[in-house]
Design a protein around this motif. Structure first.
Motif, mmCIF file in Angstrom:
data_model
loop_
_atom_site.group_PDB
_atom_site.id
_atom_site.type_symbol
_atom_site.label_atom_id
_atom_site.label_comp_id
_atom_site.label_asym_id
_atom_site.label_seq_id
_atom_site.Cartn_x
_atom_site.Cartn_y
_atom_site.Cartn_z
ATOM 1 N N ASN A 23 -16.354 54.771 -8.420
ATOM 2 C CA ASN A 23 -17.809 54.909 -8.493
ATOM 3 C C ASN A 23 -18.422 53.535 -8.320
ATOM 4 O OD1 ASN A 23 -17.974 57.720 -9.110
ATOM 5 N ND2 ASN A 23 -17.128 57.226 -11.129
ATOM 6 N N VAL A 24 -19.441 53.430 -7.481
ATOM 7 C CA VAL A 24 -20.109 52.134 -7.299
ATOM 8 C C VAL A 24 -21.618 52.326 -7.424
ATOM 9 C CG1 VAL A 24 -18.330 51.144 -5.804
ATOM 10 C CG2 VAL A 24 -20.213 52.413 -4.772
ATOM 11 N N HIS A 25 -22.286 51.237 -7.763
ATOM 12 C CA HIS A 25 -23.743 51.271 -7.788
ATOM 13 C C HIS A 25 -24.239 50.294 -6.736
ATOM 14 C CE1 HIS A 25 -27.867 50.738 -9.011
ATOM 15 N NE2 HIS A 25 -27.748 51.920 -9.577
ATOM 16 N N LEU A 26 -25.024 50.774 -5.811
ATOM 17 C CA LEU A 26 -25.561 49.887 -4.780
ATOM 18 C C LEU A 26 -26.969 49.442 -5.171
ATOM 19 C CD1 LEU A 26 -24.638 51.408 -1.282
ATOM 20 C CD2 LEU A 26 -23.319 49.840 -2.702
ATOM 21 N N GLY A 27 -27.139 48.137 -5.279
ATOM 22 C CA GLY A 27 -28.480 47.595 -5.532
ATOM 23 C C GLY A 27 -29.265 47.557 -4.230
ATOM 24 N N THR A 28 -30.475 47.058 -4.294
ATOM 25 C CA THR A 28 -31.323 47.067 -3.093
ATOM 26 C C THR A 28 -30.706 46.274 -1.948
ATOM 27 O OG1 THR A 28 -32.651 45.716 -4.572
ATOM 28 C CG2 THR A 28 -33.756 47.589 -3.512
ATOM 29 N N LYS A 29 -30.033 45.163 -2.278
ATOM 30 C CA LYS A 29 -29.507 44.312 -1.207
ATOM 31 C C LYS A 29 -28.328 44.985 -0.497
ATOM 32 C CE LYS A 29 -27.813 39.658 -0.710
ATOM 33 N NZ LYS A 29 -26.554 39.671 -1.468
ATOM 34 N N ASP A 30 -27.346 45.453 -1.298
ATOM 35 C CA ASP A 30 -26.166 46.109 -0.697
ATOM 36 C C ASP A 30 -26.544 47.364 0.070
ATOM 37 O OD1 ASP A 30 -24.451 44.243 -1.656
ATOM 38 O OD2 ASP A 30 -24.025 45.341 -3.518
ATOM 39 N N SER A 31 -27.452 48.153 -0.513
ATOM 40 C CA SER A 31 -27.801 49.413 0.137
ATOM 41 C C SER A 31 -28.489 49.137 1.473
ATOM 42 C CB SER A 31 -28.664 50.276 -0.767
ATOM 43 O OG SER A 31 -29.854 49.606 -1.077
ATOM 44 N N ALA A 32 -29.281 48.057 1.527
ATOM 45 C CA ALA A 32 -29.991 47.740 2.768
ATOM 46 C C ALA A 32 -29.007 47.414 3.903
ATOM 47 C CB ALA A 32 -30.953 46.590 2.554
ATOM 48 N N THR A 33 -27.905 46.725 3.568
ATOM 49 C CA THR A 33 -26.936 46.391 4.635
ATOM 50 C C THR A 33 -26.376 47.658 5.265
ATOM 51 O OG1 THR A 33 -25.325 46.089 2.867
ATOM 52 C CG2 THR A 33 -26.036 44.101 3.983
ATOM 53 N N TYR A 34 -26.279 48.733 4.485
ATOM 54 C CA TYR A 34 -25.756 49.985 5.031
ATOM 55 C C TYR A 34 -26.862 50.965 5.411
ATOM 56 C CZ TYR A 34 -21.144 48.636 3.308
ATOM 57 O OH TYR A 34 -19.958 48.010 3.076
ATOM 58 N N ASP A 35 -28.111 50.548 5.244
ATOM 59 C CA ASP A 35 -29.223 51.437 5.551
ATOM 60 C C ASP A 35 -29.189 52.690 4.648
ATOM 61 O OD1 ASP A 35 -31.543 51.839 6.826
ATOM 62 O OD2 ASP A 35 -30.695 52.702 8.668
ATOM 63 N N LEU A 36 -28.836 52.465 3.377
ATOM 64 C CA LEU A 36 -28.778 53.577 2.411
ATOM 65 C C LEU A 36 -29.836 53.350 1.342
ATOM 66 C CD1 LEU A 36 -24.899 53.765 1.814
ATOM 67 C CD2 LEU A 36 -26.294 55.448 3.044
ATOM 68 N N GLN A 37 -30.136 54.414 0.594
ATOM 69 C CA GLN A 37 -31.008 54.269 -0.563
ATOM 70 C C GLN A 37 -30.203 53.604 -1.681
ATOM 71 O OE1 GLN A 37 -34.292 55.208 -0.681
ATOM 72 N NE2 GLN A 37 -33.937 55.642 1.509
ATOM 73 N N PRO A 38 -30.834 52.733 -2.502
ATOM 74 C CA PRO A 38 -30.101 52.177 -3.645
ATOM 75 C C PRO A 38 -29.719 53.311 -4.594
ATOM 76 C CG PRO A 38 -32.320 51.197 -3.447
ATOM 77 C CD PRO A 38 -32.219 52.272 -2.415
ATOM 78 N N GLY A 39 -28.621 53.142 -5.330
ATOM 79 C CA GLY A 39 -28.241 54.178 -6.298
ATOM 80 C C GLY A 39 -26.739 54.296 -6.458
ATOM 81 N N LYS A 40 -26.346 55.427 -7.071
ATOM 82 C CA LYS A 40 -24.928 55.638 -7.369
ATOM 83 C C LYS A 40 -24.200 56.272 -6.188
ATOM 84 C CE LYS A 40 -25.543 57.881 -11.336
ATOM 85 N NZ LYS A 40 -25.104 58.621 -12.524
ATOM 86 N N TYR A 41 -23.055 55.732 -5.872
ATOM 87 C CA TYR A 41 -22.256 56.255 -4.758
ATOM 88 C C TYR A 41 -20.805 56.417 -5.170
ATOM 89 C CZ TYR A 41 -26.161 55.572 -1.626
ATOM 90 O OH TYR A 41 -27.378 55.683 -1.025
#
Ligand SMILES: Nc1ncnc2c1ncn2[C@@H]1O[C@H](COP(=O)(O)OP(=O)(O)O)[C@@H](O)[C@H]1O
Ligand SMILES: [Mg+2]
Length: 258
Positions: A23-41
Protein backbone atom coordinates in the motif's frame (compact mmCIF):
# COMPACT_ATOMS: atom_id res chain seq x y z
CA UNK A 1 -0.65 -13.31 -16.81
CA UNK A 2 0.82 -11.35 -19.72
CA UNK A 3 3.47 -9.93 -17.41
CA UNK A 4 4.34 -13.41 -16.13
CA UNK A 5 4.53 -14.89 -19.62
CA UNK A 6 6.80 -12.09 -20.83
CA UNK A 7 9.04 -12.57 -17.79
CA UNK A 8 9.20 -16.29 -18.42
CA UNK A 9 10.08 -15.69 -22.09
CA UNK A 10 12.82 -13.24 -21.06
CA UNK A 11 14.49 -15.96 -18.94
CA UNK A 12 15.10 -18.89 -21.30
CA UNK A 13 17.90 -20.17 -19.06
CA UNK A 14 15.93 -19.71 -15.86
CA UNK A 15 15.95 -16.92 -13.31
CA UNK A 16 13.77 -15.34 -10.66
CA UNK A 17 10.30 -13.89 -10.96
CA UNK A 18 9.35 -11.64 -8.07
CA UNK A 19 5.94 -10.24 -7.30
CA UNK A 20 5.62 -7.52 -4.71
CA UNK A 21 2.54 -5.76 -3.40
CA UNK A 22 2.27 -2.84 -1.02
CA UNK A 23 0.00 0.00 0.00
CA UNK A 24 1.38 3.43 -0.87
CA UNK A 25 0.22 6.98 -0.40
CA UNK A 26 0.91 9.37 -3.25
CA UNK A 27 1.29 13.01 -2.29
CA UNK A 28 0.66 15.83 -4.73
CA UNK A 29 4.18 15.72 -6.14
CA UNK A 30 4.40 11.95 -6.78
CA UNK A 31 0.88 11.73 -8.13
CA UNK A 32 1.57 14.57 -10.57
CA UNK A 33 4.52 12.68 -12.12
CA UNK A 34 2.10 9.88 -12.97
CA UNK A 35 -0.81 12.16 -13.82
CA UNK A 36 -2.85 10.58 -11.00
CA UNK A 37 -4.98 12.04 -8.23
CA UNK A 38 -3.17 12.18 -4.86
CA UNK A 39 -4.31 9.47 -2.45
CA UNK A 40 -4.04 5.83 -1.47
CA UNK A 41 -2.86 3.32 -4.05
CA UNK A 42 -2.00 -0.35 -4.23
CA UNK A 43 1.36 -0.90 -5.84
CA UNK A 44 2.09 -4.19 -7.59
CA UNK A 45 5.43 -4.89 -9.15
CA UNK A 46 6.55 -7.82 -11.28
CA UNK A 47 10.29 -8.20 -11.60
CA UNK A 48 12.32 -10.67 -13.61
CA UNK A 49 16.05 -11.29 -13.85
CA UNK A 50 15.89 -11.85 -17.60
CA UNK A 51 17.41 -10.22 -20.67
CA UNK A 52 16.11 -6.72 -20.01
CA UNK A 53 15.43 -4.17 -22.76
CA UNK A 54 17.18 -1.18 -24.28
CA UNK A 55 15.65 2.32 -24.25
CA UNK A 56 14.32 2.04 -27.77
CA UNK A 57 12.31 -1.09 -26.91
CA UNK A 58 11.22 0.27 -23.52
CA UNK A 59 9.75 3.33 -25.24
CA UNK A 60 7.52 1.13 -27.41
CA UNK A 61 6.55 -1.85 -25.21
CA UNK A 62 2.98 -0.68 -24.60
CA UNK A 63 2.29 0.04 -28.29
CA UNK A 64 -0.28 -2.36 -29.77
CA UNK A 65 1.36 -4.87 -32.12
CA UNK A 66 4.91 -3.94 -31.03
CA UNK A 67 6.84 -7.19 -30.70
CA UNK A 68 10.45 -8.29 -30.99
CA UNK A 69 9.47 -11.93 -31.25
CA UNK A 70 9.91 -13.87 -34.47
CA UNK A 71 7.03 -13.96 -36.92
CA UNK A 72 4.12 -15.96 -35.56
CA UNK A 73 5.51 -16.15 -32.00
CA UNK A 74 4.12 -12.93 -30.59
CA UNK A 75 1.15 -10.68 -31.21
CA UNK A 76 2.57 -7.59 -29.51
CA UNK A 77 -0.76 -7.26 -27.69
CA UNK A 78 0.20 -8.53 -24.23
CA UNK A 79 1.40 -5.26 -22.78
CA UNK A 80 -1.07 -3.17 -24.76
CA UNK A 81 -3.80 -5.15 -23.07
CA UNK A 82 -2.17 -4.75 -19.61
CA UNK A 83 -2.05 -1.03 -20.30
CA UNK A 84 -5.72 -0.95 -21.26
CA UNK A 85 -6.83 -2.96 -18.22
CA UNK A 86 -4.87 -0.79 -15.79
CA UNK A 87 -6.12 2.39 -17.45
CA UNK A 88 -9.71 1.20 -17.16
CA UNK A 89 -9.13 1.00 -13.41
CA UNK A 90 -7.79 4.58 -13.28
CA UNK A 91 -4.28 3.30 -12.58
CA UNK A 92 -0.91 3.45 -14.28
CA UNK A 93 1.64 0.88 -15.45
CA UNK A 94 5.29 1.76 -15.79
CA UNK A 95 8.44 -0.14 -16.72
CA UNK A 96 12.07 -0.05 -15.69
CA UNK A 97 14.62 -2.08 -17.57
CA UNK A 98 18.12 -2.16 -18.97
CA UNK A 99 19.89 -4.75 -21.14
CA UNK A 100 21.27 -7.49 -18.89
CA UNK A 101 19.65 -6.09 -15.74
CA UNK A 102 16.19 -7.59 -15.87
CA UNK A 103 12.88 -5.78 -15.93
CA UNK A 104 10.38 -4.42 -13.44
CA UNK A 105 6.80 -3.57 -14.34
CA UNK A 106 5.07 -1.44 -11.74
CA UNK A 107 1.31 -1.02 -11.49
CA UNK A 108 -0.45 1.55 -9.32
CA UNK A 109 -4.18 1.09 -8.75
CA UNK A 110 -6.40 3.38 -6.66
CA UNK A 111 -7.14 1.73 -3.29
CA UNK A 112 -10.71 1.30 -2.07
CA UNK A 113 -11.89 1.35 1.54
CA UNK A 114 -14.43 -1.48 1.21
CA UNK A 115 -14.13 -4.64 3.27
CA UNK A 116 -12.17 -7.54 1.81
CA UNK A 117 -14.47 -10.29 0.58
CA UNK A 118 -13.08 -13.77 0.38
CA UNK A 119 -13.77 -15.81 -2.69
CA UNK A 120 -13.77 -19.57 -2.75
CA UNK A 121 -11.04 -20.83 -5.05
CA UNK A 122 -12.55 -23.96 -6.59
CA UNK A 123 -14.71 -26.64 -4.98
CA UNK A 124 -18.43 -25.79 -5.20
CA UNK A 125 -19.84 -24.60 -8.44
CA UNK A 126 -17.44 -26.52 -10.69
CA UNK A 127 -19.51 -28.62 -13.05
CA UNK A 128 -17.88 -31.69 -14.46
CA UNK A 129 -18.23 -33.28 -17.87
CA UNK A 130 -17.01 -36.22 -19.89
CA UNK A 131 -17.16 -34.83 -23.43
CA UNK A 132 -14.25 -34.18 -25.78
CA UNK A 133 -13.07 -30.59 -26.18
CA UNK A 134 -10.69 -29.08 -28.72
CA UNK A 135 -8.78 -26.23 -27.09
CA UNK A 136 -7.31 -23.75 -29.59
CA UNK A 137 -4.79 -21.30 -28.15
CA UNK A 138 -1.49 -19.96 -29.47
CA UNK A 139 0.11 -19.09 -26.12
CA UNK A 140 1.80 -22.30 -24.91
CA UNK A 141 1.37 -21.62 -21.23
CA UNK A 142 -2.33 -20.75 -21.51
CA UNK A 143 -2.84 -23.88 -23.58
CA UNK A 144 -1.16 -26.03 -20.93
CA UNK A 145 -3.04 -24.51 -18.01
CA UNK A 146 -6.36 -24.66 -19.88
CA UNK A 147 -5.81 -28.33 -20.74
CA UNK A 148 -5.07 -29.13 -17.08
CA UNK A 149 -8.24 -27.32 -15.94
CA UNK A 150 -10.44 -29.11 -18.46
CA UNK A 151 -8.96 -32.50 -17.62
CA UNK A 152 -9.51 -31.82 -13.92
CA UNK A 153 -13.19 -31.31 -14.76
CA UNK A 154 -13.28 -34.71 -16.43
CA UNK A 155 -13.13 -33.74 -20.10
CA UNK A 156 -10.98 -35.37 -22.78
CA UNK A 157 -8.89 -32.63 -24.33
CA UNK A 158 -7.38 -32.21 -27.77
CA UNK A 159 -5.22 -29.14 -28.40
CA UNK A 160 -4.14 -26.99 -31.31
CA UNK A 161 -1.77 -24.02 -31.15
CA UNK A 162 -2.95 -22.22 -34.29
CA UNK A 163 -5.95 -21.78 -36.57
CA UNK A 164 -4.60 -24.09 -39.31
CA UNK A 165 -3.70 -26.77 -36.71
CA UNK A 166 -7.22 -26.49 -35.26
CA UNK A 167 -8.81 -27.02 -38.68
CA UNK A 168 -6.58 -30.03 -39.33
CA UNK A 169 -7.52 -31.65 -36.01
CA UNK A 170 -11.20 -30.81 -36.44
CA UNK A 171 -11.25 -32.10 -39.99
CA UNK A 172 -10.08 -35.53 -38.89
CA UNK A 173 -11.93 -35.72 -35.55
CA UNK A 174 -15.16 -33.71 -35.96
CA UNK A 175 -17.22 -36.77 -35.04
CA UNK A 176 -15.68 -37.09 -31.56
CA UNK A 177 -15.24 -33.38 -30.72
CA UNK A 178 -18.23 -32.01 -28.81
CA UNK A 179 -17.05 -28.42 -28.44
CA UNK A 180 -14.23 -26.09 -29.50
CA UNK A 181 -12.76 -23.41 -27.25
CA UNK A 182 -11.38 -20.87 -29.70
CA UNK A 183 -8.97 -18.02 -29.02
CA UNK A 184 -10.02 -14.86 -30.90
CA UNK A 185 -6.59 -13.30 -31.27
CA UNK A 186 -3.96 -15.49 -32.87
CA UNK A 187 -1.20 -14.61 -35.33
CA UNK A 188 -1.78 -15.49 -39.01
CA UNK A 189 -5.23 -17.13 -38.90
CA UNK A 190 -7.32 -15.41 -36.20
CA UNK A 191 -10.50 -16.59 -34.48
CA UNK A 192 -12.81 -15.34 -37.23
CA UNK A 193 -11.21 -17.26 -40.10
CA UNK A 194 -10.78 -20.32 -37.93
CA UNK A 195 -14.46 -20.15 -36.97
CA UNK A 196 -15.44 -19.95 -40.64
CA UNK A 197 -13.27 -23.00 -41.39
CA UNK A 198 -14.83 -25.01 -38.52
CA UNK A 199 -18.30 -24.07 -39.74
CA UNK A 200 -17.45 -25.30 -43.23
CA UNK A 201 -16.45 -28.67 -41.80
CA UNK A 202 -19.51 -28.88 -39.54
CA UNK A 203 -22.24 -26.21 -39.72
CA UNK A 204 -23.44 -27.24 -36.24
CA UNK A 205 -20.03 -26.98 -34.51
CA UNK A 206 -20.28 -25.69 -30.93
CA UNK A 207 -17.77 -22.94 -30.20
CA UNK A 208 -16.92 -21.09 -27.01
CA UNK A 209 -14.90 -18.01 -27.97
CA UNK A 210 -12.14 -16.89 -25.64
CA UNK A 211 -10.17 -13.68 -25.52
CA UNK A 212 -7.91 -11.72 -23.21
CA UNK A 213 -10.07 -8.68 -23.95
CA UNK A 214 -13.59 -8.17 -22.73
CA UNK A 215 -16.22 -8.82 -25.37
CA UNK A 216 -15.81 -6.36 -28.24
CA UNK A 217 -17.18 -5.71 -31.72
CA UNK A 218 -15.40 -8.63 -33.33
CA UNK A 219 -16.54 -11.10 -30.68
CA UNK A 220 -20.10 -9.78 -30.81
CA UNK A 221 -20.10 -10.20 -34.59
CA UNK A 222 -19.04 -13.84 -34.20
CA UNK A 223 -21.70 -14.43 -31.56
CA UNK A 224 -24.28 -13.04 -33.97
CA UNK A 225 -23.11 -15.53 -36.56
CA UNK A 226 -23.75 -18.47 -34.31
CA UNK A 227 -20.87 -18.79 -31.86
CA UNK A 228 -22.32 -20.32 -28.69
CA UNK A 229 -20.59 -18.32 -25.99
CA UNK A 230 -17.78 -16.04 -24.90
CA UNK A 231 -15.33 -16.30 -22.01
CA UNK A 232 -12.61 -13.86 -21.01
CA UNK A 233 -9.09 -15.06 -20.24
CA UNK A 234 -7.55 -15.88 -17.86
CA UNK A 235 -10.14 -18.62 -17.34
CA UNK A 236 -11.82 -18.76 -13.96
CA UNK A 237 -12.56 -22.44 -13.37
CA UNK A 238 -16.17 -22.06 -12.12
CA UNK A 239 -17.14 -19.74 -14.93
CA UNK A 240 -15.47 -21.96 -17.54
CA UNK A 241 -17.18 -25.09 -16.21
CA UNK A 242 -20.59 -23.40 -16.18
CA UNK A 243 -20.26 -21.95 -19.69
CA UNK A 244 -19.24 -25.37 -20.99
CA UNK A 245 -22.24 -27.10 -19.42
CA UNK A 246 -24.53 -24.34 -20.66
CA UNK A 247 -23.46 -24.97 -24.24
CA UNK A 248 -23.04 -28.74 -24.08
CA UNK A 249 -26.46 -29.30 -22.48
CA UNK A 250 -28.26 -27.18 -25.08
CA UNK A 251 -30.27 -29.09 -27.65
CA UNK A 252 -29.46 -32.38 -25.97
CA UNK A 253 -30.13 -35.54 -27.86
CA UNK A 254 -28.95 -34.13 -31.14
CA UNK A 255 -26.24 -36.22 -32.74
CA UNK A 256 -22.99 -34.38 -32.75
CA UNK A 257 -20.82 -34.03 -35.77
CA UNK A 258 -21.77 -34.10 -39.38
N1 LIG B 1 9.84 -8.94 -19.10
C1 LIG B 1 10.35 -8.61 -20.29
N2 LIG B 1 11.69 -8.71 -20.53
C2 LIG B 1 12.22 -8.37 -21.74
N3 LIG B 1 11.49 -7.90 -22.78
C3 LIG B 1 10.16 -7.77 -22.60
C4 LIG B 1 9.51 -8.12 -21.37
N4 LIG B 1 8.19 -7.87 -21.48
C5 LIG B 1 8.00 -7.42 -22.73
N5 LIG B 1 9.17 -7.35 -23.42
C6 LIG B 1 9.34 -6.86 -24.80
O1 LIG B 1 8.17 -6.17 -25.17
C7 LIG B 1 7.61 -6.71 -26.36
C8 LIG B 1 6.10 -6.59 -26.32
O2 LIG B 1 5.54 -7.45 -25.34
P1 LIG B 1 4.03 -7.89 -25.48
O3 LIG B 1 3.18 -6.67 -25.63
O4 LIG B 1 3.71 -8.81 -24.36
O5 LIG B 1 3.98 -8.65 -26.86
P2 LIG B 1 4.62 -10.07 -27.28
O6 LIG B 1 4.95 -10.81 -26.03
O7 LIG B 1 3.52 -10.74 -28.06
O8 LIG B 1 5.81 -9.74 -28.13
C9 LIG B 1 8.15 -8.14 -26.44
O9 LIG B 1 8.22 -8.61 -27.77
C10 LIG B 1 9.54 -7.98 -25.81
O10 LIG B 1 10.47 -7.47 -26.76
MG1 LIG C 1 3.70 -11.04 -24.37
Amino acid sequence: MNLYINAWQAMPDGGDLMVETRNVHLGTKDSATYDLQPGKYVKISVTDTGTGMDEEIVSRVFDPFFTTRELGRGTGLGLASCYGIVQNHQGIIDVQSAPGSGTTFTILLPAVDGAVSEEKMIADGVQRGRETILLVEDEAMVLEVGKDMLEAMGYTVLTADSGPAALAVYDSKADVIDLVILDMVMPRMGGKETYDGLKRINPRVKVLLSSGYSINGQATALMDRGCNGFIQKPFEINELSQKLRGILDERQGQLHGI
